[in-house]
Design a protein around this motif. Structure first.
Motif, PDB file in Angstrom:
ATOM      1  N   TYR A  20       1.185  -1.045  -0.265  1.00 37.59           N
ATOM      2  CA  TYR A  20       0.190  -0.071  -0.042  1.00 37.59           C
ATOM      3  C   TYR A  20       0.935   1.179  -0.376  1.00 37.59           C
ATOM      4  O   TYR A  20       1.002   2.448  -0.526  1.00 37.59           O
ATOM      5  CB  TYR A  20      -1.053  -0.112   1.099  1.00 37.59           C
ATOM      6  CG  TYR A  20      -2.272  -0.303   0.617  1.00 37.59           C
ATOM      7  CD1 TYR A  20      -2.473  -1.654  -0.270  1.00 37.59           C
ATOM      8  CD2 TYR A  20      -2.903  -1.189   2.201  1.00 37.59           C
ATOM      9  CE1 TYR A  20      -3.487  -2.738  -0.162  1.00 37.59           C
ATOM     10  CE2 TYR A  20      -3.912  -2.363   1.699  1.00 37.59           C
ATOM     11  CZ  TYR A  20      -4.429  -2.546   1.052  1.00 37.59           C
ATOM     12  OH  TYR A  20      -5.227  -3.693   0.914  1.00 37.59           O
ATOM     13  N   MET A  21       1.766   1.329   0.812  1.00 32.33           N
ATOM     14  CA  MET A  21       2.529   2.607   0.831  1.00 32.33           C
ATOM     15  C   MET A  21       3.875   2.620   0.635  1.00 32.33           C
ATOM     16  O   MET A  21       4.807   1.673   0.282  1.00 32.33           O
ATOM     17  CB  MET A  21       2.711   2.963   2.380  1.00 32.33           C
ATOM     18  CG  MET A  21       1.139   2.978   2.984  1.00 32.33           C
ATOM     19  SD  MET A  21       0.258   4.356   2.739  1.00 32.33           S
ATOM     20  CE  MET A  21       1.019   5.645   2.513  1.00 32.33           C
ATOM     21  N   ARG A  22       4.578   3.379  -0.078  1.00 33.30           N
ATOM     22  CA  ARG A  22       5.980   3.537  -0.303  1.00 33.30           C
ATOM     23  C   ARG A  22       6.682   2.804   0.490  1.00 33.30           C
ATOM     24  O   ARG A  22       8.176   2.027   0.420  1.00 33.30           O
ATOM     25  CB  ARG A  22       5.928   4.643  -1.400  1.00 33.30           C
ATOM     26  CG  ARG A  22       8.035   4.672  -2.043  1.00 33.30           C
ATOM     27  CD  ARG A  22       8.219   5.917  -3.008  1.00 33.30           C
ATOM     28  NE  ARG A  22       7.930   5.605  -4.218  1.00 33.30           N
ATOM     29  CZ  ARG A  22       8.545   4.663  -5.143  1.00 33.30           C
ATOM     30  NH1 ARG A  22       9.523   4.855  -4.516  1.00 33.30           N
ATOM     31  NH2 ARG A  22       7.988   4.931  -6.070  1.00 33.30           N
ATOM     32  N   GLU A  23       6.190   3.416   1.667  1.00 33.81           N
ATOM     33  CA  GLU A  23       7.947   3.046   2.581  1.00 33.81           C
ATOM     34  C   GLU A  23       7.937   1.772   2.934  1.00 33.81           C
ATOM     35  O   GLU A  23       8.735   1.316   3.765  1.00 33.81           O
ATOM     36  CB  GLU A  23       6.896   4.327   4.211  1.00 33.81           C
ATOM     37  CG  GLU A  23       7.979   4.188   4.786  1.00 33.81           C
ATOM     38  CD  GLU A  23       7.067   4.494   6.258  1.00 33.81           C
ATOM     39  OE1 GLU A  23       8.195   5.781   7.071  1.00 33.81           O
ATOM     40  OE2 GLU A  23       5.833   4.208   6.529  1.00 33.81           O
ATOM     41  N   SER A  24       6.650   0.875   3.219  1.00 29.79           N
ATOM     42  CA  SER A  24       6.675  -0.741   3.063  1.00 29.79           C
ATOM     43  C   SER A  24       8.164  -0.902   2.637  1.00 29.79           C
ATOM     44  O   SER A  24       8.883  -1.986   3.335  1.00 29.79           O
ATOM     45  CB  SER A  24       5.696  -0.807   2.519  1.00 29.79           C
ATOM     46  OG  SER A  24       4.576  -0.588   3.203  1.00 29.79           O
TER      47      SER A  24
END
Length: 71
Positions: A20-24
């Motif tokens: 879901y998130m780039r940070e992941s």
């Protein structure tokens, strides 16, 4: 997840609901296991994205990251 090769030969990974998130991907933060169809596969997906980025000089786009829409 799927990949798209653009006319300029750039490879883009469309993560769909896998990440879901780039940070992941950037910080190896797995998404919430409650939403995962296959929780054991979460680390493998993150590794595959990072490996494909390194080997193919790919970039990725997440479907639910508000910062991705801003960019």
């Amino acid at each position: 997840m799927m990949t798209v090769r653009l006319k300029n030969n750039a490879l883009i990974i469309l993560t769909g609901d896998n990440v879901y998130m780039r940070e992941s991907v950037e910080k190896s933060i797995p998404p919430n296991n409650v939403l995962a169809y296959n929780p054991a596969g979460l680390p493998h997906r993150l590794r595959w994205i990072r490996m494909t980025m390194a080997n193919e000089k790919a970039d990725f786009f997440t479907a639910h990251d508000p910062d991705a829409y801003k960019a």
